[in-house]
Motif scaffolding. Structure first.
Motif, PDB file in Angstrom:
ATOM      1  N   ALA A  91      13.600   5.229   2.014  1.00  0.00           N
ATOM      2  CA  ALA A  91      14.282   6.489   2.309  1.00  0.00           C
ATOM      3  C   ALA A  91      14.193   7.454   1.121  1.00  0.00           C
ATOM      4  O   ALA A  91      13.892   8.643   1.300  1.00  0.00           O
ATOM      5  N   CYS A  92      14.416   6.952  -0.081  1.00  0.00           N
ATOM      6  CA  CYS A  92      14.367   7.794  -1.280  1.00  0.00           C
ATOM      7  C   CYS A  92      12.960   8.327  -1.514  1.00  0.00           C
ATOM      8  O   CYS A  92      12.758   9.509  -1.801  1.00  0.00           O
ATOM      9  N   SER A  93      11.985   7.459  -1.380  1.00  0.00           N
ATOM     10  CA  SER A  93      10.593   7.841  -1.573  1.00  0.00           C
ATOM     11  C   SER A  93      10.164   8.864  -0.510  1.00  0.00           C
ATOM     12  O   SER A  93       9.491   9.852  -0.807  1.00  0.00           O
ATOM     13  N   ASN A 123      10.920  -8.316  -1.839  1.00  0.00           N
ATOM     14  CA  ASN A 123      10.956  -6.900  -2.220  1.00  0.00           C
ATOM     15  C   ASN A 123       9.726  -6.097  -1.777  1.00  0.00           C
ATOM     16  O   ASN A 123       9.379  -5.096  -2.395  1.00  0.00           O
ATOM     17  N   PHE A 124       9.058  -6.527  -0.716  1.00  0.00           N
ATOM     18  CA  PHE A 124       7.972  -5.726  -0.160  1.00  0.00           C
ATOM     19  C   PHE A 124       8.563  -4.664   0.762  1.00  0.00           C
ATOM     20  O   PHE A 124       7.994  -3.614   0.969  1.00  0.00           O
ATOM     21  N   LEU A 125       9.720  -4.986   1.316  1.00  0.00           N
ATOM     22  CA  LEU A 125      10.368  -4.112   2.282  1.00  0.00           C
ATOM     23  C   LEU A 125      11.774  -3.805   1.780  1.00  0.00           C
ATOM     24  O   LEU A 125      12.572  -4.712   1.576  1.00  0.00           O
ATOM     25  N   ASN A 126      12.027  -2.522   1.548  1.00  0.00           N
ATOM     26  CA  ASN A 126      13.335  -2.110   1.038  1.00  0.00           C
ATOM     27  C   ASN A 126      13.629  -0.739   1.647  1.00  0.00           C
ATOM     28  O   ASN A 126      13.005   0.252   1.282  1.00  0.00           O
ATOM     29  N   GLU A 127      14.549  -0.713   2.588  1.00  0.00           N
ATOM     30  CA  GLU A 127      14.822   0.516   3.333  1.00  0.00           C
ATOM     31  C   GLU A 127      15.375   1.631   2.444  1.00  0.00           C
ATOM     32  O   GLU A 127      15.049   2.792   2.636  1.00  0.00           O
ATOM     33  N   GLU A 128      16.189   1.276   1.456  1.00  0.00           N
ATOM     34  CA  GLU A 128      16.747   2.298   0.559  1.00  0.00           C
ATOM     35  C   GLU A 128      15.617   2.934  -0.258  1.00  0.00           C
ATOM     36  O   GLU A 128      15.540   4.154  -0.393  1.00  0.00           O
ATOM     37  N   TYR A 168       0.831  -1.203   0.000  1.00  0.00           N
ATOM     38  CA  TYR A 168       0.000   0.000   0.000  1.00  0.00           C
ATOM     39  C   TYR A 168       0.866   1.253   0.000  1.00  0.00           C
ATOM     40  O   TYR A 168       0.566   2.232  -0.663  1.00  0.00           O
ATOM     41  N   GLN A 169       1.960   1.228   0.762  1.00  0.00           N
ATOM     42  CA  GLN A 169       2.819   2.394   0.906  1.00  0.00           C
ATOM     43  C   GLN A 169       4.205   1.919   1.341  1.00  0.00           C
ATOM     44  O   GLN A 169       4.309   0.935   2.063  1.00  0.00           O
ATOM     45  N   GLU A 170       5.250   2.619   0.898  1.00  0.00           N
ATOM     46  CA  GLU A 170       6.603   2.244   1.334  1.00  0.00           C
ATOM     47  C   GLU A 170       6.668   2.295   2.859  1.00  0.00           C
ATOM     48  O   GLU A 170       6.158   3.220   3.471  1.00  0.00           O
ATOM     49  N   ARG A 171       7.316   1.311   3.450  1.00  0.00           N
ATOM     50  CA  ARG A 171       7.461   1.267   4.911  1.00  0.00           C
ATOM     51  C   ARG A 171       8.918   1.076   5.279  1.00  0.00           C
ATOM     52  O   ARG A 171       9.681   0.474   4.525  1.00  0.00           O
ATOM     53  N   CYS A 172       9.278   1.535   6.484  1.00  0.00           N
ATOM     54  CA  CYS A 172      10.620   1.258   6.976  1.00  0.00           C
ATOM     55  C   CYS A 172      10.537   0.052   7.909  1.00  0.00           C
ATOM     56  O   CYS A 172       9.454  -0.330   8.349  1.00  0.00           O
ATOM     57  N   HIS A 173      11.675  -0.521   8.222  1.00  0.00           N
ATOM     58  CA  HIS A 173      11.713  -1.715   9.069  1.00  0.00           C
ATOM     59  C   HIS A 173      11.034  -1.477  10.412  1.00  0.00           C
ATOM     60  O   HIS A 173      10.339  -2.349  10.922  1.00  0.00           O
TER      61      HIS A 173
END
Length: 158
Positions: free
Chosen positions: A63-65, A55-60, A22-27
């Motif tokens: 951060a960019c998004s 690839n559902f969770l990608n911290e880089e 749904y939305q980029e998330r951090c760990h």
């Protein structure tokens, strides 16, 4: 007495896949969400590994998004974006990578636009107070103090 819904690892995986899609998330956000679902530490680790591998969770990417969004939508400065990413336990490497997402020209244009808008819209008639309000606003937005001071010093005296 409160009833706690318990989830199997598979149910939690599906739920978190949707949460991350749904939305980029951090760990940190994902970890907190799994704690809310009352998952045990081993299950949390398994699910987080699954989300990263698929690839559902990608911290880089997060951060960019995050940096692009906060800059373009909320017009935040680099310092505020950096601090917000640090508060989410994002690595320095990913923070530096995220800062490169903000083009220098666009950053300075946005900054100049904010200075002009704040100066024009300020109802304050006392010039030193007005300058202070503009300066405080820009610092709250997270712009670098050297940029803010230069901009405020170049504002008209009358």
């Amino acid at each position: 007495m409160m009833e706690y819904k318990s989830y199997t690892v598979e149910e939690a995986k599906k739920k978190l896949e949707h949460y991350c899609a749904y939305q980029e998330r951090c760990h940190d956000e994902v970890y907190r969400k799994l704690r809310e679902l009352n998952m045990i530490p081993q299950a949390i680790d398994t699910i987080i590994v699954h989300l990263i591998e698929n690839n559902f969770l990608n911290e880089e990417r997060f951060a960019c998004s995050f940096a692009r969004g906060k800059f373009r939508i909320k017009q935040w400065g680099r310092r505020r974006i950096t601090n917000e990413l640090k508060a989410r336990n994002i690595s320095s490497y990913n923070i530096n990578k995220a800062m490169k997402e903000i083009p220098e020209g666009e950053y300075l244009e946005t900054f100049d636009r904010l200075v002009a808008r704040e100066w024009e819209e300020s109802p304050e008639t006392n010039i030193p107070k007005r300058k202070k309000k503009v300066m405080d606003y820009l610092l709250r937005k997270g712009y670098e103090s050297n940029l803010v001071l230069d901009a405020v010093h170049s504002l008209p005296e009358k």
